[in-house]
Write a protein that holds these residues in place. Structure first.
Motif, PDB file in Angstrom:
ATOM      1  N   LEU A 245     -57.646 -11.431   5.078  1.00 29.68           N
ATOM      2  CA  LEU A 245     -57.320 -12.722   4.476  1.00 29.68           C
ATOM      3  C   LEU A 245     -55.977 -12.678   3.762  1.00 29.68           C
ATOM      4  O   LEU A 245     -55.208 -13.646   3.805  1.00 29.68           O
ATOM      5  N   LEU A 246     -55.676 -11.545   3.128  1.00 28.75           N
ATOM      6  CA  LEU A 246     -54.383 -11.402   2.452  1.00 28.75           C
ATOM      7  C   LEU A 246     -53.243 -11.437   3.460  1.00 28.75           C
ATOM      8  O   LEU A 246     -52.200 -12.062   3.211  1.00 28.75           O
ATOM      9  N   GLN A 247     -53.433 -10.796   4.604  1.00 29.77           N
ATOM     10  CA  GLN A 247     -52.401 -10.810   5.640  1.00 29.77           C
ATOM     11  C   GLN A 247     -52.217 -12.214   6.215  1.00 29.77           C
ATOM     12  O   GLN A 247     -51.084 -12.666   6.412  1.00 29.77           O
ATOM     13  N   ILE A 248     -53.329 -12.890   6.486  1.00 31.98           N
ATOM     14  CA  ILE A 248     -53.245 -14.256   7.020  1.00 31.98           C
ATOM     15  C   ILE A 248     -52.565 -15.185   6.002  1.00 31.98           C
ATOM     16  O   ILE A 248     -51.736 -16.028   6.368  1.00 31.98           O
ATOM     17  N   PHE A 249     -52.898 -15.007   4.729  1.00 32.47           N
ATOM     18  CA  PHE A 249     -52.289 -15.812   3.666  1.00 32.47           C
ATOM     19  C   PHE A 249     -50.782 -15.579   3.621  1.00 32.47           C
ATOM     20  O   PHE A 249     -49.985 -16.518   3.493  1.00 32.47           O
ATOM     21  N   GLY A 250     -50.357 -14.308   3.744  1.00 36.10           N
ATOM     22  CA  GLY A 250     -48.931 -13.997   3.735  1.00 36.10           C
ATOM     23  C   GLY A 250     -48.207 -14.594   4.935  1.00 36.10           C
ATOM     24  O   GLY A 250     -47.089 -15.108   4.801  1.00 36.10           O
ATOM     25  N   ILE A 251     -48.844 -14.554   6.101  1.00 42.90           N
ATOM     26  CA  ILE A 251     -48.239 -15.137   7.302  1.00 42.90           C
ATOM     27  C   ILE A 251     -48.085 -16.648   7.144  1.00 42.90           C
ATOM     28  O   ILE A 251     -47.029 -17.208   7.474  1.00 42.90           O
ATOM     29  N   CYS A 252     -49.113 -17.305   6.630  1.00 42.93           N
ATOM     30  CA  CYS A 252     -49.062 -18.770   6.452  1.00 42.93           C
ATOM     31  C   CYS A 252     -47.978 -19.175   5.455  1.00 42.93           C
ATOM     32  O   CYS A 252     -47.235 -20.137   5.683  1.00 42.93           O
ATOM     33  N   LEU A 253     -47.869 -18.437   4.351  1.00 45.89           N
ATOM     34  CA  LEU A 253     -46.839 -18.758   3.359  1.00 45.89           C
ATOM     35  C   LEU A 253     -45.444 -18.578   3.935  1.00 45.89           C
ATOM     36  O   LEU A 253     -44.549 -19.407   3.711  1.00 45.89           O
ATOM     37  N   ALA A 254     -45.245 -17.479   4.672  1.00 42.68           N
ATOM     38  CA  ALA A 254     -43.937 -17.226   5.257  1.00 42.68           C
ATOM     39  C   ALA A 254     -43.566 -18.302   6.272  1.00 42.68           C
ATOM     40  O   ALA A 254     -42.430 -18.793   6.294  1.00 42.68           O
ATOM     41  N   GLN A 255     -44.522 -18.695   7.101  1.00 42.52           N
ATOM     42  CA  GLN A 255     -44.249 -19.738   8.095  1.00 42.52           C
ATOM     43  C   GLN A 255     -44.006 -21.087   7.423  1.00 42.52           C
ATOM     44  O   GLN A 255     -43.180 -21.884   7.880  1.00 42.52           O
ATOM     45  N   ASN A 256     -44.733 -21.343   6.337  1.00 45.83           N
ATOM     46  CA  ASN A 256     -44.531 -22.589   5.592  1.00 45.83           C
ATOM     47  C   ASN A 256     -43.121 -22.633   5.014  1.00 45.83           C
ATOM     48  O   ASN A 256     -42.436 -23.674   5.068  1.00 45.83           O
ATOM     49  N   LEU A 257     -42.670 -21.503   4.462  1.00 40.78           N
ATOM     50  CA  LEU A 257     -41.323 -21.448   3.894  1.00 40.78           C
ATOM     51  C   LEU A 257     -40.262 -21.599   4.984  1.00 40.78           C
ATOM     52  O   LEU A 257     -39.247 -22.281   4.777  1.00 40.78           O
ATOM     53  N   VAL A 258     -40.489 -20.991   6.137  1.00 42.77           N
ATOM     54  CA  VAL A 258     -39.562 -21.139   7.265  1.00 42.77           C
ATOM     55  C   VAL A 258     -39.464 -22.597   7.690  1.00 42.77           C
ATOM     56  O   VAL A 258     -38.372 -23.129   7.947  1.00 42.77           O
ATOM     57  N   SER A 259     -40.607 -23.284   7.749  1.00 36.88           N
ATOM     58  CA  SER A 259     -40.622 -24.702   8.130  1.00 36.88           C
ATOM     59  C   SER A 259     -39.848 -25.547   7.128  1.00 36.88           C
ATOM     60  O   SER A 259     -39.095 -26.457   7.515  1.00 36.88           O
ATOM     61  N   ASP A 260     -40.023 -25.258   5.826  1.00 36.28           N
ATOM     62  CA  ASP A 260     -39.281 -25.995   4.804  1.00 36.28           C
ATOM     63  C   ASP A 260     -37.779 -25.788   4.940  1.00 36.28           C
ATOM     64  O   ASP A 260     -36.978 -26.736   4.835  1.00 36.28           O
ATOM     65  N   ILE A 261     -37.375 -24.539   5.151  1.00 37.21           N
ATOM     66  CA  ILE A 261     -35.945 -24.234   5.277  1.00 37.21           C
ATOM     67  C   ILE A 261     -35.343 -24.927   6.493  1.00 37.21           C
ATOM     68  O   ILE A 261     -34.262 -25.538   6.427  1.00 37.21           O
ATOM     69  N   GLU A 262     -36.055 -24.859   7.626  1.00 39.24           N
ATOM     70  CA  GLU A 262     -35.544 -25.489   8.845  1.00 39.24           C
ATOM     71  C   GLU A 262     -35.523 -27.007   8.718  1.00 39.24           C
ATOM     72  O   GLU A 262     -34.622 -27.672   9.247  1.00 39.24           O
ATOM     73  N   ALA A 263     -36.506 -27.575   7.999  1.00 37.94           N
ATOM     74  CA  ALA A 263     -36.521 -29.026   7.800  1.00 37.94           C
ATOM     75  C   ALA A 263     -35.352 -29.471   6.930  1.00 37.94           C
ATOM     76  O   ALA A 263     -34.732 -30.507   7.178  1.00 37.94           O
ATOM     77  N   VAL A 264     -35.044 -28.678   5.904  1.00 37.84           N
ATOM     78  CA  VAL A 264     -33.908 -29.012   5.045  1.00 37.84           C
ATOM     79  C   VAL A 264     -32.596 -28.950   5.822  1.00 37.84           C
ATOM     80  O   VAL A 264     -31.723 -29.811   5.697  1.00 37.84           O
ATOM     81  N   ARG A 265     -32.466 -27.919   6.642  1.00 41.64           N
ATOM     82  CA  ARG A 265     -31.243 -27.784   7.438  1.00 41.64           C
ATOM     83  C   ARG A 265     -31.120 -28.907   8.470  1.00 41.64           C
ATOM     84  O   ARG A 265     -30.016 -29.391   8.740  1.00 41.64           O
ATOM     85  N   ALA A 266     -32.249 -29.335   9.043  1.00 42.51           N
ATOM     86  CA  ALA A 266     -32.209 -30.393  10.048  1.00 42.51           C
ATOM     87  C   ALA A 266     -31.881 -31.748   9.431  1.00 42.51           C
ATOM     88  O   ALA A 266     -31.352 -32.641  10.104  1.00 42.51           O
ATOM     89  N   SER A 267     -32.217 -31.898   8.128  1.00 39.17           N
ATOM     90  CA  SER A 267     -31.967 -33.186   7.479  1.00 39.17           C
ATOM     91  C   SER A 267     -30.598 -33.256   6.810  1.00 39.17           C
ATOM     92  O   SER A 267     -30.319 -34.187   6.072  1.00 39.17           O
ATOM     93  N   TRP A 268     -29.773 -32.267   7.039  1.00 39.94           N
ATOM     94  CA  TRP A 268     -28.444 -32.263   6.432  1.00 39.94           C
ATOM     95  C   TRP A 268     -27.614 -33.435   6.933  1.00 39.94           C
ATOM     96  O   TRP A 268     -27.538 -33.710   8.122  1.00 39.94           O
ATOM     97  N   VAL A 269     -26.999 -34.135   6.013  1.00 43.10           N
ATOM     98  CA  VAL A 269     -26.144 -35.285   6.341  1.00 43.10           C
ATOM     99  C   VAL A 269     -24.739 -34.977   5.839  1.00 43.10           C
ATOM    100  O   VAL A 269     -24.557 -34.672   4.657  1.00 43.10           O
ATOM    101  N   PRO A 270     -23.745 -35.005   6.694  1.00 42.69           N
ATOM    102  CA  PRO A 270     -22.378 -34.713   6.237  1.00 42.69           C
ATOM    103  C   PRO A 270     -21.917 -35.763   5.230  1.00 42.69           C
ATOM    104  O   PRO A 270     -22.299 -36.940   5.315  1.00 42.69           O
ATOM    105  N   PRO A 271     -21.085 -35.404   4.274  1.00 43.33           N
ATOM    106  CA  PRO A 271     -20.609 -36.365   3.271  1.00 43.33           C
ATOM    107  C   PRO A 271     -19.670 -37.396   3.900  1.00 43.33           C
ATOM    108  O   PRO A 271     -19.106 -37.159   4.969  1.00 43.33           O
ATOM    109  N   PRO A 272     -19.524 -38.552   3.265  1.00 40.43           N
ATOM    110  CA  PRO A 272     -18.599 -39.572   3.783  1.00 40.43           C
ATOM    111  C   PRO A 272     -17.176 -39.027   3.868  1.00 40.43           C
ATOM    112  O   PRO A 272     -16.810 -38.061   3.202  1.00 40.43           O
ATOM    113  N   LEU A 273     -16.348 -39.717   4.676  1.00 36.44           N
ATOM    114  CA  LEU A 273     -14.987 -39.246   4.908  1.00 36.44           C
ATOM    115  C   LEU A 273     -14.166 -39.198   3.622  1.00 36.44           C
ATOM    116  O   LEU A 273     -13.368 -38.283   3.420  1.00 36.44           O
TER     117      LEU A 273
END
Length: 291
Positions: A245-273
């Motif tokens: 259960l500890l290993q599964i918990f660690g895998i889920c947390l790591a994947q959750n953090l990866v998803s958050d990081i990738e979502a933040v990067r995908a939502s990046w909007v360049p600043p106005p000119l």
């Protein structure tokens, strides 16, 4: 005023620093185990003569510290640095490596249940190989003594297994004082004795079998280990389930953090000119442009 703009997504600080704190403990513990292993090898002169690693006929317990410590160090490093720096590669490596370990543990458990007799034979072979090398390495000697004392056993399936060792066998040409004996860890404990009698097993196997049981534990370590597993089945199962259960918990947390990081990067909007930085003015480029 210039900078990156994100909309609707952010990295969870709780998950990030929980993974960081949890893995830094594993990192330090793994480093400590590797350090203990290297120190033990240096005390035995292995580091100055690496070829001596292959001279041992049995298991060197230091390998256990080195392997476990190395795995914990690698996993702790990947999880710790991956979470702190928000590095998706290290976090994915951490979760995949942890998943592989979990799969190997699960496979080993299933195979051990299916091939119980084969595992029993391999355990017997493993113990006998280490009996042969009993005097070759002090760490191995201490491990065997601890096992025989803890499970109140002697040899793999009985005290006669110590015939495999050149110091304890009963052959006529054996000049050893320990001939036809067993290590002191096979002896039954006398509560009145404060000091261990290391010679209690001398010549004990020269006595009839009916008398041996009054001085030593005549049961083998393989059946005693099976009995211990049956008596502590709930505890052993609880430990395995907890680790899983500890290993599964660690895998889920790591994947959750990866998803958050990738979502933040995908939502990046360049600043106005008008907020972007212009390149520094160059008179040469300007003159070339207007000429």
């Amino acid at each position: 005023m210039s900078g990156n703009h994100y909309k609707g997504h952010e990295v969870s600080c709780c998950i990030k620093y929980f993974i960081f704190g949890f893995n830094i403990l594993f990192w330090l513990l793994g480093m400590a185990l590797v350090g203990i292993g290297l120190w033990a090898w240096s005390e035995k002169g292995v580091l100055s003569n690496l070829s001596s690693i292959t001279d041992l006929g049995g298991l060197d317990p230091v390998w256990l510290f080195m392997v476990v410590g190395g795995v914990m160090f690698i996993l702790g490093f990947a999880g710790c640095i991956g979470a702190l720096r928000e590095n998706t590669f290290l976090l994915k490596f951490f979760s995949v490596f942890l998943g592989i370990i979990f799969f190997l543990e699960l496979t080993t458990g299933v195979l051990a249940f299916v091939f119980k007799d084969w595992i029993k034979d391999q355990l017997n072979l493993f113990i006998n190989n280490n009996i042969r090398a009993y005097r070759d390495d002090i760490d191995l000697q201490n491990l065997i003594d601890f096992t025989q004392e803890y499970w109140e056993c002697c040899g793999a399936f009985g005290a006669d297994d110590w015939n495999l060792n050149i110091y304890f066998n009963c052959t006529d040409g054996n000049p050893s004082r320990e001939k036809c004996g067993v290590p002191f860890s096979c002896c039954t404990k006398d509560p009145a004795e404060d000091v261990i009698n290391t010679q209690c097993g001398y010549d004990i196997r020269a006595k009839p079998d009916s008398e041996q049981k009054d001085y030593i534990n005549v049961k083998g370590c393989v059946p005693q280990f099976e009995k211990w597993l049956q008596d502590n089945l709930t505890l052993v199962a609880g430990i395995f389930i907890g680790v899983a259960l500890l290993q599964i918990f660690g895998i889920c947390l790591a994947q959750n953090l990866v998803s958050d990081i990738e979502a933040v990067r995908a939502s990046w909007v360049p600043p106005p000119l008008y907020m972007r930085r212009l390149p520094p003015y160059s008179s040469k480029k300007a003159s070339a442009y207007y000429s």
